[in-house]
Design a protein around this motif. Structure first.
Motif, PDB file in Angstrom:
ATOM      1  N   UNK A  28       0.899  -1.188  -0.110  1.00  0.00           N
ATOM      2  CA  UNK A  28       0.089   0.009  -0.045  1.00  0.00           C
ATOM      3  C   UNK A  28       0.742   1.153   0.059  1.00  0.00           C
ATOM      4  N   UNK A  41       0.313   4.068   1.343  1.00  0.00           N
ATOM      5  CA  UNK A  41       0.225   4.535   2.736  1.00  0.00           C
ATOM      6  C   UNK A  41       1.451   3.887   3.347  1.00  0.00           C
ATOM      7  N   UNK A  42       1.692   2.975   3.461  1.00  0.00           N
ATOM      8  CA  UNK A  42       2.821   2.292   4.140  1.00  0.00           C
ATOM      9  C   UNK A  42       4.108   2.663   3.752  1.00  0.00           C
ATOM     10  N   UNK A  67       4.868   5.292   2.212  1.00  0.00           N
ATOM     11  CA  UNK A  67       4.717   6.765   2.574  1.00  0.00           C
ATOM     12  C   UNK A  67       5.375   6.654   4.055  1.00  0.00           C
ATOM     13  N   UNK A  68       4.959   6.046   4.831  1.00  0.00           N
ATOM     14  CA  UNK A  68       5.327   5.840   6.377  1.00  0.00           C
ATOM     15  C   UNK A  68       6.856   5.353   6.343  1.00  0.00           C
ATOM     16  N   UNK A  69       6.974   4.785   5.578  1.00  0.00           N
ATOM     17  CA  UNK A  69       8.427   4.134   5.571  1.00  0.00           C
ATOM     18  C   UNK A  69       9.402   4.946   5.272  1.00  0.00           C
ATOM     19  N   UNK A 105       9.069   8.217   5.222  1.00  0.00           N
ATOM     20  CA  UNK A 105       9.505   9.122   6.232  1.00  0.00           C
ATOM     21  C   UNK A 105      10.200   8.930   7.300  1.00  0.00           C
ATOM     22  N   UNK A 106      10.420   7.578   7.408  1.00  0.00           N
ATOM     23  CA  UNK A 106      11.249   7.190   8.535  1.00  0.00           C
ATOM     24  C   UNK A 106      12.893   7.004   8.101  1.00  0.00           C
ATOM     25  N   UNK A 117      13.368   0.368   3.709  1.00  0.00           N
ATOM     26  CA  UNK A 117      13.422   0.519   5.057  1.00  0.00           C
ATOM     27  C   UNK A 117      13.806  -0.477   6.061  1.00  0.00           C
ATOM     28  N   UNK A 118      13.585  -1.784   5.566  1.00  0.00           N
ATOM     29  CA  UNK A 118      13.902  -2.562   6.679  1.00  0.00           C
ATOM     30  C   UNK A 118      15.328  -3.498   6.330  1.00  0.00           C
ATOM     31  N   UNK A 130      18.557   1.745   9.066  1.00  0.00           N
ATOM     32  CA  UNK A 130      17.641   3.255   9.083  1.00  0.00           C
ATOM     33  C   UNK A 130      17.339   3.276  10.383  1.00  0.00           C
ATOM     34  N   UNK A 131      18.001   2.859  11.456  1.00  0.00           N
ATOM     35  CA  UNK A 131      17.706   2.928  12.895  1.00  0.00           C
ATOM     36  C   UNK A 131      18.229   4.289  13.267  1.00  0.00           C
TER      37      UNK A 131
END
Lengths: 112, 214
Positions: free
Chosen positions: A2, A4-5, A7-9, A11-12, A55-56, A77-78
Protein backbone atom coordinates in the motif's frame (compact mmCIF):
# COMPACT_ATOMS: atom_id res chain seq x y z
CA UNK A 1 2.15 -2.87 -1.03
CA UNK A 2 0.00 0.00 0.00
CA UNK A 3 1.09 3.53 -0.76
CA UNK A 4 0.33 4.67 2.76
CA UNK A 5 2.77 2.17 4.15
CA UNK A 6 5.46 3.10 1.68
CA UNK A 7 4.90 6.72 2.62
CA UNK A 8 5.24 5.94 6.33
CA UNK A 9 8.41 4.00 5.69
CA UNK A 10 9.87 6.70 3.49
CA UNK A 11 9.31 9.26 6.22
CA UNK A 12 11.42 7.20 8.58
CA UNK A 13 14.18 6.41 6.14
CA UNK A 14 17.49 8.23 6.22
CA UNK A 15 17.92 10.42 3.22
CA UNK A 16 21.61 9.79 2.86
CA UNK A 17 21.82 6.25 4.08
CA UNK A 18 25.42 5.10 4.12
CA UNK A 19 26.27 2.72 1.34
CA UNK A 20 28.70 -0.16 1.62
CA UNK A 21 29.03 -3.74 0.50
CA UNK A 22 29.65 -7.11 2.04
CA UNK A 23 33.33 -7.59 2.72
CA UNK A 24 33.90 -3.93 3.57
CA UNK A 25 35.52 -3.11 6.89
CA UNK A 26 33.28 -0.55 8.52
CA UNK A 27 33.07 1.55 11.62
CA UNK A 28 29.47 1.65 12.88
CA UNK A 29 28.78 4.57 15.13
CA UNK A 30 26.03 3.46 17.44
CA UNK A 31 24.35 5.65 20.06
CA UNK A 32 24.19 4.02 23.44
CA UNK A 33 22.70 5.24 26.67
CA UNK A 34 24.93 5.39 29.71
CA UNK A 35 22.86 6.42 32.69
CA UNK A 36 21.46 9.72 31.52
CA UNK A 37 24.06 10.47 28.92
CA UNK A 38 24.20 9.28 25.40
CA UNK A 39 27.40 8.58 23.63
CA UNK A 40 28.58 7.05 20.40
CA UNK A 41 30.06 3.61 20.68
CA UNK A 42 31.85 2.45 17.59
CA UNK A 43 31.66 -1.15 16.44
CA UNK A 44 34.39 -1.94 13.98
CA UNK A 45 34.39 -5.01 11.82
CA UNK A 46 33.62 -6.62 8.52
CA UNK A 47 30.19 -6.61 6.91
CA UNK A 48 29.22 -10.22 6.31
CA UNK A 49 25.57 -9.85 5.45
CA UNK A 50 23.16 -7.34 3.92
CA UNK A 51 19.55 -8.33 4.40
CA UNK A 52 16.20 -6.90 3.39
CA UNK A 53 15.62 -3.85 1.30
CA UNK A 54 14.31 -0.34 1.64
CA UNK A 55 13.36 0.71 5.10
CA UNK A 56 13.80 -2.77 6.54
CA UNK A 57 17.39 -3.21 5.41
CA UNK A 58 19.77 -4.59 8.01
CA UNK A 59 23.46 -5.48 7.99
CA UNK A 60 25.61 -7.74 10.10
CA UNK A 61 29.12 -6.82 11.18
CA UNK A 62 31.61 -9.39 12.42
CA UNK A 63 34.72 -8.68 14.41
CA UNK A 64 37.11 -10.61 16.61
CA UNK A 65 37.17 -9.69 20.31
CA UNK A 66 39.84 -11.43 22.39
CA UNK A 67 39.89 -14.35 20.02
CA UNK A 68 36.14 -14.69 20.04
CA UNK A 69 33.99 -13.85 17.03
CA UNK A 70 31.31 -11.24 17.73
CA UNK A 71 28.54 -10.39 15.31
CA UNK A 72 26.04 -7.59 15.55
CA UNK A 73 23.13 -6.88 13.28
CA UNK A 74 22.02 -3.28 12.84
CA UNK A 75 18.95 -1.87 11.10
CA UNK A 76 20.40 0.52 8.52
CA UNK A 77 17.71 3.13 9.10
CA UNK A 78 17.73 2.97 12.88
CA UNK A 79 18.10 6.40 14.48
CA UNK A 80 20.67 4.82 16.79
CA UNK A 81 22.98 4.06 13.90
CA UNK A 82 24.56 7.47 13.52
CA UNK A 83 27.03 6.69 10.79
CA UNK A 84 28.65 3.82 9.00
CA UNK A 85 32.08 4.70 7.70
CA UNK A 86 33.89 2.39 5.31
CA UNK A 87 37.46 2.06 6.59
CA UNK A 88 38.70 -0.13 3.78
CA UNK A 89 37.33 -2.51 1.21
CA UNK A 90 38.05 -6.23 0.99
CA UNK A 91 41.35 -7.48 -0.42
CA UNK A 92 39.44 -8.97 -3.29
CA UNK A 93 35.80 -8.85 -4.22
CA UNK A 94 33.92 -11.70 -2.54
CA UNK A 95 32.22 -14.22 -4.81
CA UNK A 96 29.53 -14.82 -2.22
CA UNK A 97 26.70 -12.49 -1.24
CA UNK A 98 26.99 -13.55 2.39
CA UNK A 99 30.30 -14.25 3.99
CA UNK A 100 29.33 -16.83 6.58
CA UNK A 101 32.29 -19.04 5.69
CA UNK A 102 34.50 -16.52 7.48
CA UNK A 103 33.10 -17.79 10.77
CA UNK A 104 34.95 -21.05 10.36
CA UNK A 105 38.23 -19.42 9.53
CA UNK A 106 40.93 -17.94 11.71
CA UNK A 107 43.90 -15.74 10.98
CA UNK A 108 45.11 -15.34 7.46
CA UNK A 109 42.59 -17.72 5.96
CA UNK A 110 39.85 -15.48 7.34
CA UNK A 111 40.86 -12.92 4.74
CA UNK A 112 39.06 -12.69 1.48
CA UNK B 1 -14.74 11.61 26.32
CA UNK B 2 -15.23 8.63 28.56
CA UNK B 3 -12.47 6.10 29.16
CA UNK B 4 -14.28 3.79 26.80
CA UNK B 5 -12.90 4.73 23.41
CA UNK B 6 -13.87 3.07 20.16
CA UNK B 7 -13.59 3.51 16.42
CA UNK B 8 -14.03 1.79 13.09
CA UNK B 9 -11.03 1.41 10.83
CA UNK B 10 -9.70 -0.37 7.81
CA UNK B 11 -6.59 -2.48 7.93
CA UNK B 12 -3.90 -1.26 5.53
CA UNK B 13 -0.96 -3.53 6.21
CA UNK B 14 2.07 -3.93 8.38
CA UNK B 15 5.38 -2.18 8.74
CA UNK B 16 7.76 -1.33 11.54
CA UNK B 17 8.69 1.79 13.46
CA UNK B 18 11.66 2.79 15.56
CA UNK B 19 11.12 3.90 19.12
CA UNK B 20 13.37 6.58 20.51
CA UNK B 21 15.60 4.05 22.21
CA UNK B 22 16.10 2.33 18.88
CA UNK B 23 13.85 -0.67 19.48
CA UNK B 24 11.98 -1.80 16.44
CA UNK B 25 8.24 -2.22 16.91
CA UNK B 26 6.13 -4.22 14.46
CA UNK B 27 2.92 -2.34 13.76
CA UNK B 28 -0.26 -2.71 11.76
CA UNK B 29 -1.32 0.43 9.93
CA UNK B 30 -5.03 1.17 10.20
CA UNK B 31 -6.92 3.79 8.26
CA UNK B 32 -8.96 5.04 11.20
CA UNK B 33 -12.20 6.62 10.16
CA UNK B 34 -13.38 9.15 9.45
CA UNK B 35 -16.32 7.73 11.34
CA UNK B 36 -19.61 9.49 11.87
CA UNK B 37 -21.93 9.03 14.80
CA UNK B 38 -25.03 7.92 12.91
CA UNK B 39 -27.22 7.11 15.84
CA UNK B 40 -27.52 7.00 19.61
CA UNK B 41 -29.32 4.14 21.31
CA UNK B 42 -30.93 5.10 24.58
CA UNK B 43 -31.94 3.07 27.57
CA UNK B 44 -35.47 4.41 27.46
CA UNK B 45 -36.12 3.95 23.79
CA UNK B 46 -34.02 0.96 22.75
CA UNK B 47 -33.47 -0.78 26.05
CA UNK B 48 -29.71 -0.24 26.00
CA UNK B 49 -27.37 2.64 25.43
CA UNK B 50 -24.92 2.53 22.59
CA UNK B 51 -23.29 4.71 19.99
CA UNK B 52 -23.72 3.75 16.35
CA UNK B 53 -20.79 4.59 14.12
CA UNK B 54 -20.80 4.69 10.34
CA UNK B 55 -17.83 4.18 8.04
CA UNK B 56 -17.59 4.80 4.29
CA UNK B 57 -20.28 7.23 3.09
CA UNK B 58 -22.84 5.64 0.78
CA UNK B 59 -25.03 6.91 -2.04
CA UNK B 60 -28.67 6.07 -2.33
CA UNK B 61 -28.11 2.99 -4.47
CA UNK B 62 -25.75 1.47 -1.95
CA UNK B 63 -28.23 1.06 0.89
CA UNK B 64 -31.73 -0.33 1.06
CA UNK B 65 -34.64 2.06 0.70
CA UNK B 66 -35.88 1.72 4.28
CA UNK B 67 -32.35 2.34 5.50
CA UNK B 68 -31.96 5.39 3.27
CA UNK B 69 -35.19 6.83 4.67
CA UNK B 70 -33.97 6.10 8.17
CA UNK B 71 -30.76 8.01 7.54
CA UNK B 72 -32.82 10.89 6.13
CA UNK B 73 -35.02 10.91 9.20
CA UNK B 74 -32.00 11.05 11.47
CA UNK B 75 -30.50 13.77 9.29
CA UNK B 76 -27.11 12.11 8.76
CA UNK B 77 -25.18 10.98 5.74
CA UNK B 78 -25.78 7.38 4.80
CA UNK B 79 -22.91 4.97 5.47
CA UNK B 80 -22.17 1.55 4.14
CA UNK B 81 -20.87 0.10 7.35
CA UNK B 82 -22.63 0.57 10.67
CA UNK B 83 -21.50 -0.79 14.01
CA UNK B 84 -22.74 -0.16 17.52
CA UNK B 85 -20.57 0.23 20.59
CA UNK B 86 -22.17 -0.16 24.01
CA UNK B 87 -21.51 2.75 26.35
CA UNK B 88 -22.63 3.49 29.93
CA UNK B 89 -24.06 6.77 28.74
CA UNK B 90 -24.29 8.53 25.39
CA UNK B 91 -23.47 11.90 26.96
CA UNK B 92 -20.88 13.73 24.95
CA UNK B 93 -21.89 12.10 21.68
CA UNK B 94 -23.99 13.81 19.06
CA UNK B 95 -25.56 12.45 15.92
CA UNK B 96 -23.51 13.74 13.01
CA UNK B 97 -20.32 14.07 15.03
CA UNK B 98 -17.17 12.96 13.24
CA UNK B 99 -14.56 10.75 14.88
CA UNK B 100 -11.05 10.00 13.71
CA UNK B 101 -7.76 8.64 14.99
CA UNK B 102 -7.52 11.49 17.52
CA UNK B 103 -9.93 9.49 19.69
CA UNK B 104 -6.95 7.40 20.78
CA UNK B 105 -3.64 8.35 22.33
CA UNK B 106 -0.31 6.63 22.07
CA UNK B 107 -0.13 4.05 24.83
CA UNK B 108 -3.83 3.19 24.88
CA UNK B 109 -4.54 -0.51 25.15
CA UNK B 110 -7.26 -1.76 22.85
CA UNK B 111 -9.05 -4.88 21.69
CA UNK B 112 -9.09 -5.20 17.92
CA UNK B 113 -11.92 -7.12 16.28
CA UNK B 114 -11.59 -8.21 12.68
CA UNK B 115 -12.59 -10.95 10.31
CA UNK B 116 -9.77 -13.37 9.62
CA UNK B 117 -8.70 -14.23 6.10
CA UNK B 118 -10.79 -17.01 4.56
CA UNK B 119 -8.97 -20.30 3.96
CA UNK B 120 -11.80 -22.05 2.13
CA UNK B 121 -12.55 -25.68 2.89
CA UNK B 122 -9.36 -26.59 4.71
CA UNK B 123 -8.25 -30.01 5.80
CA UNK B 124 -7.13 -31.04 9.27
CA UNK B 125 -3.51 -29.94 9.00
CA UNK B 126 -4.33 -26.31 8.26
CA UNK B 127 -7.60 -26.17 10.20
CA UNK B 128 -6.64 -28.06 13.36
CA UNK B 129 -2.87 -28.34 13.31
CA UNK B 130 -2.77 -32.13 12.88
CA UNK B 131 0.58 -33.70 12.19
CA UNK B 132 1.49 -34.76 8.69
CA UNK B 133 1.99 -38.41 7.76
CA UNK B 134 5.16 -39.86 6.32
CA UNK B 135 5.93 -38.74 2.78
CA UNK B 136 8.23 -41.67 1.98
CA UNK B 137 8.69 -45.31 3.06
CA UNK B 138 5.59 -46.36 1.08
CA UNK B 139 3.17 -44.09 2.90
CA UNK B 140 0.31 -42.53 0.99
CA UNK B 141 -1.20 -41.02 4.11
CA UNK B 142 0.49 -37.65 3.88
CA UNK B 143 -2.19 -35.11 4.73
CA UNK B 144 -5.03 -37.47 5.61
CA UNK B 145 -6.78 -37.15 8.99
CA UNK B 146 -6.05 -40.79 9.93
CA UNK B 147 -8.30 -42.73 12.25
CA UNK B 148 -11.45 -41.00 13.43
CA UNK B 149 -12.46 -43.52 16.06
CA UNK B 150 -12.49 -47.08 17.31
CA UNK B 151 -14.43 -50.16 16.04
CA UNK B 152 -17.67 -51.99 16.99
CA UNK B 153 -17.55 -50.34 20.36
CA UNK B 154 -18.57 -47.48 20.36
CA UNK B 155 -19.56 -48.11 16.76
CA UNK B 156 -19.86 -44.45 16.00
CA UNK B 157 -17.74 -41.35 15.63
CA UNK B 158 -17.71 -39.15 18.69
CA UNK B 159 -19.24 -35.74 18.45
CA UNK B 160 -16.73 -32.97 18.05
CA UNK B 161 -14.27 -35.11 16.08
CA UNK B 162 -12.10 -32.59 14.27
CA UNK B 163 -12.36 -32.88 10.53
CA UNK B 164 -11.85 -30.80 7.42
CA UNK B 165 -13.99 -27.71 7.59
CA UNK B 166 -14.50 -24.22 6.33
CA UNK B 167 -11.71 -22.31 8.01
CA UNK B 168 -11.01 -18.62 8.38
CA UNK B 169 -13.39 -15.77 7.54
CA UNK B 170 -14.39 -15.76 11.20
CA UNK B 171 -14.57 -12.95 13.69
CA UNK B 172 -11.40 -12.82 15.72
CA UNK B 173 -10.29 -10.49 18.50
CA UNK B 174 -6.75 -9.47 19.31
CA UNK B 175 -6.76 -8.45 22.94
CA UNK B 176 -4.61 -5.84 24.64
CA UNK B 177 -2.87 -4.38 21.63
CA UNK B 178 -1.07 -1.11 22.27
CA UNK B 179 -1.58 1.98 20.17
CA UNK B 180 1.92 2.88 19.00
CA UNK B 181 1.13 5.86 16.85
CA UNK B 182 -1.63 8.34 16.05
CA UNK B 183 -1.32 10.19 12.76
CA UNK B 184 -4.18 12.67 12.63
CA UNK B 185 -2.89 14.27 9.45
CA UNK B 186 -3.01 11.08 7.44
CA UNK B 187 -5.87 9.61 9.47
CA UNK B 188 -3.88 6.61 10.60
CA UNK B 189 -3.51 4.55 13.72
CA UNK B 190 -0.56 2.26 14.36
CA UNK B 191 -1.31 -0.76 16.48
CA UNK B 192 1.42 -2.99 17.85
CA UNK B 193 1.43 -6.47 16.34
CA UNK B 194 -0.85 -8.16 13.90
CA UNK B 195 -4.54 -7.65 13.32
CA UNK B 196 -6.93 -10.23 11.82
CA UNK B 197 -8.12 -9.79 8.27
CA UNK B 198 -7.02 -8.94 4.77
CA UNK B 199 -5.90 -5.46 3.66
CA UNK B 200 -8.80 -3.00 3.51
CA UNK B 201 -10.95 -5.20 5.73
CA UNK B 202 -13.04 -3.69 8.51
CA UNK B 203 -11.58 -3.53 11.99
CA UNK B 204 -13.29 -2.46 15.20
CA UNK B 205 -11.18 -0.88 17.91
CA UNK B 206 -12.29 -0.42 21.49
CA UNK B 207 -10.59 0.11 24.83
CA UNK B 208 -9.41 -3.27 26.14
CA UNK B 209 -12.04 -5.04 28.20
CA UNK B 210 -9.65 -7.16 30.23
CA UNK B 211 -6.08 -6.91 31.40
CA UNK B 212 -4.07 -3.76 31.71
CA UNK B 213 -5.84 -0.56 30.82
CA UNK B 214 -4.14 2.52 29.42
Amino acid sequence: MDNIILELEKAQMKENAPSFNTGDFVRVEYLIREGKNERVQPFIGQVIRLSGHGFRKTFTVRRMVQGEGVERTFPLHSPRVVNVAVERGPNRKPKQARLFFLRDRVGKSAQL
Amino acid sequence: MSDNKFLLARKKGMTQIFREDGTVVPVTVLEAGPCMVTGLMSEGHHGYSAVQLGLTPAREKHVSKPQWKDFEKRGVKAHRILREFRVPSTDGFEVGQELGPEVFEVGDVVDVVGKSKGRGFASVIKAHGFARGHETHGSHSVRTPGSIGQCAYPGRVFKGQRMARHYGDEQRTVKNATIEGVDVERGLLLVRGGVPGAPNSLVQLATAKTGRRG
